[in-house]
Design a protein around this motif. Structure first.
Motif, mmCIF file in Angstrom:
data_model
loop_
_atom_site.group_PDB
_atom_site.id
_atom_site.type_symbol
_atom_site.label_atom_id
_atom_site.label_comp_id
_atom_site.label_asym_id
_atom_site.label_seq_id
_atom_site.Cartn_x
_atom_site.Cartn_y
_atom_site.Cartn_z
ATOM 1 N N PHE A 1 -12.659 20.332 -33.317
ATOM 2 C CA PHE A 1 -12.992 19.165 -34.059
ATOM 3 C C PHE A 1 -13.982 18.253 -33.150
ATOM 4 O O PHE A 1 -14.678 17.395 -33.846
ATOM 5 C CB PHE A 1 -11.343 18.235 -34.149
ATOM 6 N N PHE A 2 -14.093 18.487 -32.084
ATOM 7 C CA PHE A 2 -15.036 17.814 -31.416
ATOM 8 C C PHE A 2 -16.616 17.933 -31.746
ATOM 9 O O PHE A 2 -17.374 17.149 -32.058
ATOM 10 C CB PHE A 2 -15.209 17.842 -29.905
ATOM 11 N N ASN A 3 -16.648 19.191 -32.140
ATOM 12 C CA ASN A 3 -18.042 19.862 -32.510
ATOM 13 C C ASN A 3 -18.231 19.536 -33.933
ATOM 14 O O ASN A 3 -19.436 19.162 -34.579
ATOM 15 C CB ASN A 3 -18.314 21.466 -32.271
ATOM 16 N N LEU A 4 -17.168 19.670 -34.517
ATOM 17 C CA LEU A 4 -17.207 19.376 -36.240
ATOM 18 C C LEU A 4 -17.601 18.027 -36.320
ATOM 19 O O LEU A 4 -18.456 17.623 -37.426
ATOM 20 C CB LEU A 4 -15.951 19.734 -36.780
ATOM 21 N N MET A 5 -16.810 17.105 -35.751
ATOM 22 C CA MET A 5 -16.955 15.647 -35.893
ATOM 23 C C MET A 5 -18.245 15.107 -35.324
ATOM 24 O O MET A 5 -18.851 13.786 -35.732
ATOM 25 C CB MET A 5 -15.749 14.769 -35.779
ATOM 26 N N TRP A 6 -18.982 15.487 -34.308
ATOM 27 C CA TRP A 6 -20.177 15.133 -33.705
ATOM 28 C C TRP A 6 -20.877 15.946 -32.738
ATOM 29 O O TRP A 6 -22.326 16.032 -32.786
ATOM 30 C CB TRP A 6 -19.713 13.751 -32.615
ATOM 31 N N GLY A 7 -20.195 16.919 -32.018
ATOM 32 C CA GLY A 7 -20.888 17.927 -30.949
ATOM 33 C C GLY A 7 -22.015 18.497 -31.365
ATOM 34 O O GLY A 7 -23.035 19.008 -30.533
ATOM 35 N N ILE A 8 -22.130 19.058 -32.693
ATOM 36 C CA ILE A 8 -23.213 20.024 -32.961
ATOM 37 C C ILE A 8 -24.506 19.093 -32.990
ATOM 38 O O ILE A 8 -25.698 19.576 -32.989
ATOM 39 C CB ILE A 8 -23.001 20.357 -34.910
ATOM 40 N N SER B 1 -27.667 27.270 -31.456
ATOM 41 C CA SER B 1 -28.722 26.608 -30.741
ATOM 42 C C SER B 1 -30.084 27.079 -30.863
ATOM 43 O O SER B 1 -31.214 26.275 -30.462
ATOM 44 C CB SER B 1 -28.371 26.298 -29.264
ATOM 45 N N PHE B 2 -30.219 28.313 -31.391
ATOM 46 C CA PHE B 2 -31.591 28.641 -31.669
ATOM 47 C C PHE B 2 -32.291 28.374 -33.080
ATOM 48 O O PHE B 2 -33.404 28.854 -33.106
ATOM 49 C CB PHE B 2 -31.685 30.411 -31.629
ATOM 50 N N PHE B 3 -31.341 27.544 -33.783
ATOM 51 C CA PHE B 3 -31.940 27.243 -35.001
ATOM 52 C C PHE B 3 -31.552 25.737 -35.228
ATOM 53 O O PHE B 3 -30.977 25.274 -36.161
ATOM 54 C CB PHE B 3 -31.031 27.988 -36.181
ATOM 55 N N PRO B 4 -32.339 24.888 -34.442
ATOM 56 C CA PRO B 4 -32.166 23.493 -34.366
ATOM 57 C C PRO B 4 -32.733 22.961 -35.855
ATOM 58 O O PRO B 4 -32.225 21.857 -36.076
ATOM 59 C CB PRO B 4 -33.263 23.164 -33.601
ATOM 60 N N GLU B 5 -33.536 23.550 -36.512
ATOM 61 C CA GLU B 5 -33.881 22.851 -37.719
ATOM 62 C C GLU B 5 -32.982 22.955 -38.827
ATOM 63 O O GLU B 5 -32.584 22.051 -39.547
ATOM 64 C CB GLU B 5 -35.002 23.855 -38.571
ATOM 65 N N VAL B 6 -31.784 24.082 -38.887
ATOM 66 C CA VAL B 6 -30.818 24.347 -39.525
ATOM 67 C C VAL B 6 -29.892 23.019 -39.289
ATOM 68 O O VAL B 6 -29.241 22.724 -40.253
ATOM 69 C CB VAL B 6 -30.467 25.688 -39.266
ATOM 70 N N VAL B 7 -29.570 22.905 -38.058
ATOM 71 C CA VAL B 7 -28.744 21.846 -37.390
ATOM 72 C C VAL B 7 -29.270 20.396 -38.076
ATOM 73 O O VAL B 7 -28.390 19.774 -38.723
ATOM 74 C CB VAL B 7 -28.711 21.860 -35.976
ATOM 75 N N GLU B 8 -30.414 20.212 -38.072
ATOM 76 C CA GLU B 8 -30.972 18.951 -38.402
ATOM 77 C C GLU B 8 -30.734 18.612 -39.632
ATOM 78 O O GLU B 8 -30.364 17.777 -40.133
ATOM 79 C CB GLU B 8 -32.549 18.994 -37.984
ATOM 80 N N HIS B 9 -31.032 19.954 -40.583
ATOM 81 C CA HIS B 9 -31.022 19.634 -41.987
ATOM 82 C C HIS B 9 -29.654 19.508 -42.720
ATOM 83 O O HIS B 9 -29.215 18.796 -43.279
ATOM 84 C CB HIS B 9 -31.931 20.802 -42.625
#
Length: 353
Positions: free
Chosen positions: A99-106, A22-30
């Motif tokens: 699987f919730f996070n893998l498929m959408w939650g992140i 959660s401290f790296f939103p740019e990584v998640v976005e990309h």
């Protein structure tokens, strides 16, 4: 190590890992929201979108059946084998959560919408009052175009399938201003679980495993439009409820159809009035006479619908979902639904209504 400990421990590692991520939103976005996620959900929506019923609802019913069946079979062993049974249950939760996070939650952890729009999140009571008055003028004007008498409520001339189809137009128009909100491969369906959803207090939900947008088939039609737009926002990877509300609203008012635009503005107005009450009780009363009585009748229709289905089940599931959102880094919980007012107020400081 006891093999039953592996999955529960994995759940702990997941929670820690997501907190760090959660401290790296740019990584998640990309890498996730614009990398892994789009092709994954494209496959899901192309595969399941043409199926006329909700596959996700069916899968949930099957899962709940087997979970209840397991609880029933273990009912006589809870005292003697409570540790083993608890570890088994936590193991199930661990796999489900993975699987919730893998498929959408992140997507909950991606760059916030207010950052992308380069706007503030907070607003003053004075700013909200000015914006609410502007929304009243806009909603009244559209209402006058739809009915001959300002005391008449608006009745949509569409069925629910037509609303599903027409909502796409709003997203097609919206993407011209916001390319990252492109919606493709339609997969929006009336929920087979509409009655339970109603008593749980929900207008719809996104199934993260099938990426089908489920909309409660029983809610009033003028709410059905904005709820459809909201759930489609979740489908394109918008996690926070405030952002899904904002994008659903924007997609509705960007629609070529005037009935959709009415629903969008009326929806936003209702939230603005509610937020004024949150600032100071009774502060919205001076504005009520400015609103066409027909619009207030639409508001009343919504309130009567939900009030007539309110039970203790509503409280239980809202409490559960509120805490679920907070676990997933959404500190506002269910209050996030109304936080989209802040996005609207600040967005329109620099953009025309």
């Amino acid at each position: 190590m006891n093999r039953k400990l592996i999955l529960p421990l994995f759940l702990v590692f997941q929670l820690i890992g997501l907190k760090i991520l959660s401290f790296f939103p740019e990584v998640v976005e990309h890498y996730y929201s614009n990398g892994f996620y789009p092709p994954l959900v494209r496959i899901s929506r192309i595969t399941l979108g043409k199926i006329p019923f909700s596959v996700g609802d069916v899968l949930y019913c099957i899962a709940v059946f087997f979970l209840l069946r397991w609880f029933w079979k273990q009912r006589k062993t809870w005292k003697m084998k409570w540790k083993s049974n608890l570890l088994s249950f936590l193991g199930f939760v661990s796999v489900f959560y993975f699987f919730f996070n893998l498929m959408w939650g992140i997507n909950y952890l991606r760059i916030p919408m207010y950052v992308k729009l380069n706007i503030e999140r907070e607003y003053t009571p004075e700013e909200l009052l000015a914006f609410t008055k502007l929304m009243i003028v806009k909603t009244n004007a559209i209402h006058s175009q739809l009915v001959k008498n300002d005391t008449v409520k608006v009745v949509l001339p569409f069925n629910r399938e037509q609303i599903f189809e027409k909502t796409q137009n709003g997203y097609d128009n919206l993407v011209k201003a916001f390319p990252y909100l492109k919606y493709e491969n339609h997969s929006v369906k009336p929920s087979l679980l509409s009655t339970p959803l109603t008593y749980m207090g929900f207008g719809g939900y996104l199934n993260p495993f099938t990426n089908e947008a489920q909309v409660n088939n029983l809610i009033p039609l003028h709410n059905f439009t904005t709820t459809t737009g909201h759930e489609m926002a979740h489908q394109i990877g918008i996690g926070p409820e405030s952002e899904a509300n904002f994008i659903g609203y924007m997609a509705t008012i960007y629609n070529d159809d005037i009935y959709f635009r009415y629903c969008g503005y009326a929806y936003a107005l209702r939230y603005c009035l509610g937020n004024m009450e949150n600032f100071k009780e009774g502060s919205s009363e001076e504005l009520i006479p400015l609103i066409h009585p027909g619009i207030l009748k639409n508001f009343e229709e919504t309130e009567k619908f939900w009030d007539s289905h309110q039970t203790f089940i509503d409280v239980i599931f809202h409490t559960f979902y509120d805490n679920f959102l907070k676990v997933n880094q959404q500190k506002d919980g269910l209050e996030g639904y109304s936080k989209f007012v802040g996005l609207m107020v600040n967005y329109y400081k620099t953009n025309k209504l």
